[in-house]
Design an enzyme around this catalytic site. Structure first.
Site, PDB file in Angstrom:
ATOM      1  N   ARG A  89       0.800  -1.217   0.000  1.00 66.57           N
ATOM      2  CA  ARG A  89       0.000   0.000   0.000  1.00 66.57           C
ATOM      3  C   ARG A  89       0.836   1.271   0.000  1.00 66.57           C
ATOM      4  NH1 ARG A  89      -1.871   4.221   0.652  1.00 66.57           N
ATOM      5  NH2 ARG A  89      -3.987   4.852   1.153  1.00 66.57           N
TER       6      ARG A  89
ATOM      7  N   SER B 100     -33.332 -20.764  -8.227  1.00 69.59           N
ATOM      8  CA  SER B 100     -33.120 -21.491  -9.468  1.00 69.59           C
ATOM      9  C   SER B 100     -34.188 -21.082 -10.469  1.00 69.59           C
ATOM     10  CB  SER B 100     -33.192 -22.990  -9.189  1.00 69.59           C
ATOM     11  OG  SER B 100     -33.732 -23.696 -10.281  1.00 69.59           O
TER      12      SER B 100
ATOM     13  N   ASN C 121     -29.282 -22.256  -3.370  1.00 72.73           N
ATOM     14  CA  ASN C 121     -27.878 -22.514  -3.677  1.00 72.73           C
ATOM     15  C   ASN C 121     -26.953 -21.598  -2.880  1.00 72.73           C
ATOM     16  OD1 ASN C 121     -28.394 -24.504  -5.696  1.00 72.73           O
ATOM     17  ND2 ASN C 121     -28.930 -22.870  -7.125  1.00 72.73           N
TER      18      ASN C 121
ATOM     19  N   ARG D 173      11.182   0.959 -23.507  1.00 69.25           N
ATOM     20  CA  ARG D 173       9.754   0.719 -23.220  1.00 69.25           C
ATOM     21  C   ARG D 173       9.271  -0.351 -24.187  1.00 69.25           C
ATOM     22  NH1 ARG D 173       6.073   4.559 -23.830  1.00 69.25           N
ATOM     23  NH2 ARG D 173       7.253   6.157 -24.954  1.00 69.25           N
TER      24      ARG D 173
END
Lengths: 418, 418, 418, 418
Positions: free
Chosen positions: B181, B281, B289, B321
């Site tokens: 970070r 479903s 589910n 590059r």
């Protein structure tokens, strides 16, 4: 362990071979036995030397390979072999061997020992690379060359800058490995990560047998110079962290090889892979292929998928110990580790014999001066400064950027493990 | 930005969308312009608000997408759009925009800004996961369950131990992200990483224009709260480090999902995905589910290859590059980042609504007591201790291992970013 | 659907967008409804035009995206949208829509329709590539060039031979796609691949309702011009076959791009990417980057991992319908398909504007004559033949090999789909 | 060649070992020499038997491995070994060996010979799998079981249907391999794919030496029973097609293993891995792990990345012969091939000893009848039919779907290679 499918593999020596796995497993089992003895749990025993237990004949090793399938890993048949070897001379040791551990404890810990050797081997190569690159960067800080981006001439650079850029890549790899090196965890959780069997073994000797069990695992870690750890049977980050670092190494060496392969082309003629007796062809007598770079590039092309496999295996974890995810790790880890060691060694050799042709670099840069200075002219139109006609006068902070890499290299070399 | 091919993608909101990329690019260009103004290089200008420059209409954005191909990246046409927007109100700014940078400077830096938002978003989820898991682990430290290894009953555990194990996996992910970070680097090297153009811009104002150029890039980093850095145009470790951490996150969430998917099967009945209105479903009215787990598992199945692609791209680097390696990064990075954010968010929700059925866990463990205690009997035969008949009495160091995870969690929460 | 992270993506138009997925799903559901009506099962209904049902507003589409997560796929919320649209005008149709199918039936079949469009689009590009390459190969069959192996000069070749080699690669891709194109299977198995619901629907109308159910699925296939098939809910080879063919296409285009990128370098100067207005830089006014090749190469760098993901998803199959393996397919399949179409189109454009510089090729070959003829000298020493001094006289079967490719191309073009 | 990192590897025997590569290379070189002799180009020679040339001692093989790095492949040092062996007994043969070929010709062709053995070995396993699966599917066509989708109970199925579904997957693999088996191409292009050296060798004997050269390569193909082919040095589709088929095999076997692993869990108890002496644990005496399934699943977890590597290598092609892309192929191809053979063999064994527990399957289905019949009730409400209360009465076209698979199996077995 000749691998004709991966020329150069001999550089990895006995790192992560089947034989060295046996040796590492024996070392773990003996260390654990010693912990049990020291704690007064297992009786003292007069054990043969580690090397004696490790020395399997070719046919014993073959048999071990055949038997490893039945239980899904080599620990179970190896224990049978070891117990048979100990039966007459140290029957109590035969009985106490491995008690409290599960095969994953032995194998994961043995892999950490093997991987430590791998990481150490790579760090040695990296230090040599840092030295070679530092010398080259300094030596060629003024070697004018055409900067190239998206294959076309861009602005002027020096070859020293390219080398300094490689150097910073190599230092990044070394940083990552440094972090890992001292955090390799022991694995010791017993059948399902609860240390239940060890706790029972300790029960009569400790007021708090659970704490006693944990202490024994810390003792095992200390004997093997690994980091004490909670069981990580289903948490495979210790494995994927190593894989991530190894593939990052291959990325960097591959990048260096790409640059060499390009600039060693006859149309460039800026670099030559030195060294003798390499790069021959089976039909063209004149050929001098940049073969180290070819083989390094090969490693870089194959490493990402190997590391990805280790992540896929980690992501397949389930239960206290997984049903295939674990077993999927060993082969790709071995392959990635050996390939990385080989590529590291080849890169060191490549760098230490690299022949640089400053005249050729300069000539290309000068012939391309018009293109290389187009940007400077655009800036001049903006700022009204004076026109630049010599590419060597449009190098910006090149020198300072090289200095920064060299400084970082010096710090790394000063602080590096012996 | 509806993606019907990745249900749940809306959780990632505007992280790493084309629109947010435009915003990040504008932010980088304005920051650089401000650096040039502050240094007395570019004239002061009365710029419109960042939001105004960022606000492209749908058709402008579409046009940008179409125009991005010509130069291979979106920076070039975006600069044209921005210059057109500034032409009347701030013609000098239009002229000075982007001066000294190359498109890779702008794009790499913008990606770092976008990725910081991604990492922050994931860290927020991780902190919530740590909290939920800490509660669950403590709550179920005594919830007896069958330990399972290689799919079969092994020794007894508690559900709290499983949760503590997930927790340590989540903490590992958080540790890796923490390290990243605060080290996200700015990219500012100019056309070929020499800062030649910037050096020219500075020339009249500084005794040491090269050092001045470097200072301006440090200034840019400071304005964007990124780490000052040498150019890393061809050294892609900053990208692959992020990819490695993101895939490791997906590995861990996938592992948790695997456990839930298994134990939520009716044959187990140990866990239920809670929450309302999910899991229906199209043809079976009764179906419920465990759909969050299904979708998290999906992310874990796809993440390793995405990270591998970023390594493959890094390994394809060449020149100052690269010719495609760089361009290959953006799409997989975007996909990996959004998928990781989505999976992180789904995991938090999964954990916060997870329904645990301790009775069912206990019943399975008790019915399997014979198998679960087979090891203890083997140990008893060795040590001559007393026979264990209740699985709850063969839990070893389970409690201490849970404690260790909880302690680590507390430390992490205490020290975590606000 | 602007994707700034993948410049050139606009070439793929509306192939495999969220909108076109909706359209394909509607088409499947309407076809199935028509099958039920024709069979006398569902009552006749006065349905609105397909386009009307397909035309979702932006906010409806966004809502669909948000709702897709609850059931894990977009079929369930789409059915709700469709039923709502039909409720007033054709309430019976609303009731009968989708009856007998499961969401995987609709989605797998819709993907096949979408992929057929993708394959057709690529085949069109391949035919154009075959034409361009045939012309180029014939035109440059005598254009002498240095043959290069492992980066170094080997023996003489002609540029026509290189083109003929590309051509045979392109023809291999076309062959594979041809095989696939007419074997795309319908998916219709109902909830768990037994066609139980359909069988019940048919029961009163057929002596053998199970056979009747199968006939209805064949009827569905016929209406959609797909291949009738047993259910393949957990057997994902139809998906991985397509992925394998798409990545093979990207491999071949990437190889062509690699050659162009190399030989368009100023140090070579043998090829130039033609076409106008491409390849500009944000800071270097002179730059003319070979940007199509850069972007094609990018696709080749990323495609292998996408295809691997589809294999990993296939390998994760379990049960009658899998718990994440299926869901993991859609995003990588979409990405692979769109990237392949884009790369195919870019390759066609690249080839049709490719500028060849025969003089430069010849000059390099002549300057390298010594090396290029080293092998011929070794052969001469063996056979005692006469010495060859002109590289153009050591071209072996080059012409015949070119002829073979051209002949194969002619056959392919003659037999190709309109 | 013991590989403790991949238990079960011994099943692959000497397929694609370093030794068998030597044997295949010798076979190719001798075949080519015979072609040259037959054509009257090389003098007749009294060669030792192939086996004699192939029989390297361990230390010779080790030396070969060490020497392979210098030229980047094992052909160059092997030729030196062979020439040394022939020098005294057949000096002319030593001189003519390999003339006209390049090392890639020999190695690619040798790999095709090795891969043919691999494909044949897998086809043998597949035929046995087809037989076992046909028997099982027929035997269990009436074995009621709970159909499961997304982990939850869906509608009733029979175990025969599951087996028939596996069967169709296995037949798909066999179809793909059949296509490949008879199209494996010879590689013979000389240094850069022009056959220049061969053409020179033929020159004095043929009016059209180039055509003569091509005929010699066809002759080589005929001797080795390979397909005559234009050179494919840089067109690697022959390799990736094989990789695609191998990984597809692993996908299918992995899917079968996933189902077994799940249903062999004690909570299911529907299947048991039979066979004796397998599945033991190092610490838990009762343990009977489904170890074949674990090891098959392991192969499926690792195969996708190996195939992806071969695509990545193909996509890295450049020049007449590539600078690393080619070298990157051998190791992953070897690993993928051996792993596939091992997994195929393990799957045959798994299927032939699989113990099915119909009572347990039926009991689960009956206990779940409410859920399994929910769909049927929804259909009944639509059609007004009679209520279904026995799951065995809601099986739809299950029987016909099984029949279709069995029919396809019979056709395949009838037409299969001996």
């Amino acid at each position: 362990v000749t691998d004709l499918y991966w020329p150069g593999d001999t550089r990895a020596g006995d790192l992560m071979t089947s034989r060295s796995l046996v040796a590492a497993l024996v070392r773990v089992e003996l260390a654990w036995h010693a912990v049990l003895v020291d704690a007064g749990i297992a009786p003292k025993a007069d054990l043969p030397a580690e090397a004696e237990l490790t020395a399997l004949s070719d046919s014993e090793l073959r048999q071990l390979g055949a038997d490893a399938e039945a239980g899904g890993n080599p620990v179970i048949p190896l224990l049978a072999v070891l117990r048979a070897k100990l039966e007459s001379s140290a029957p109590e040791a035969a009985r106490w061997l491995h008690r409290g551990l599960t095969s994953q404890d032995a194998l994961d810990t043995a892999l950490m020992l093997q991987l430590r050797d791998v990481l150490d081997g790579i760090q040695r190569e990296l230090r040599n690379q840092v030295r070679e690159l530092s010398t080259l960067a300094d030596q060629h800080r003024g070697t004018l060359a055409a900067g190239r981006t998206l294959t076309q001439h861009a602005v002027p650079v020096t070859f020293g800058l390219t080398v300094a850029s490689w150097l910073s890549g190599v230092l990044d790899v070394a940083d990552d490995l440094d972090l890992l090196r001292d955090s390799l965890p022991v694995q010791a959780g017993g059948a399902a990560g609860t240390l239940a069997a060890v706790t029972e073994l300790v029960r009569d000797r400790q007021l708090d047998p659970a704490r006693g069990a944990l202490e024994l695992t810390a003792e095992l870690a200390a004997r093997l110079r690994l980091r004490p750890s909670q069981p990580w049977h289903s948490n495979r980050r210790p494995i994927t962290r190593i894989a991530d670092a190894l593939v990052a190494g291959c990325d960097t060496w591959g990048w260096i090889a790409n640059d060499v392969l390009l600039r060693a082309r006859p149309e460039f003629g800026e670099l030559t892979e030195g060294g003798a007796g390499r790069g021959g062809s089976s039909t063209m007598p004149h050929k001098q292929n940049p073969i180290l770079s070819v083989l390094i590039r090969r490693a870089a092309l194959t490493a990402p998928a190997l590391a990805a496999t280790l992540h896929a295996a980690a992501a397949a974890a389930v239960d206290q110990r997984p049903d295939g995810g674990w077993h999927a790790e060993w082969q790709p880890l071995r392959t990635l580790a050996r390939n990385a060691v080989t590529a590291a060694s080849q890169t060191t050799e490549l760098l230490s014999h690299l022949e640089v042709h400053p005249d050729r670099m300069r000539r290309i840069a000068e012939e391309a001066a018009g293109d290389l200075l187009a940007e400077s002219e655009a800036i001049r139109q903006l700022t009204g400064g004076s026109m630049i006609t010599d590419p060597a006068h449009y190098l910006g902070a090149t020198d300072l950027i090289i200095d920064a890499s060299l400084q970082r290299a010096n710090l790394a070399l000063a602080g590096s493990h012996p």
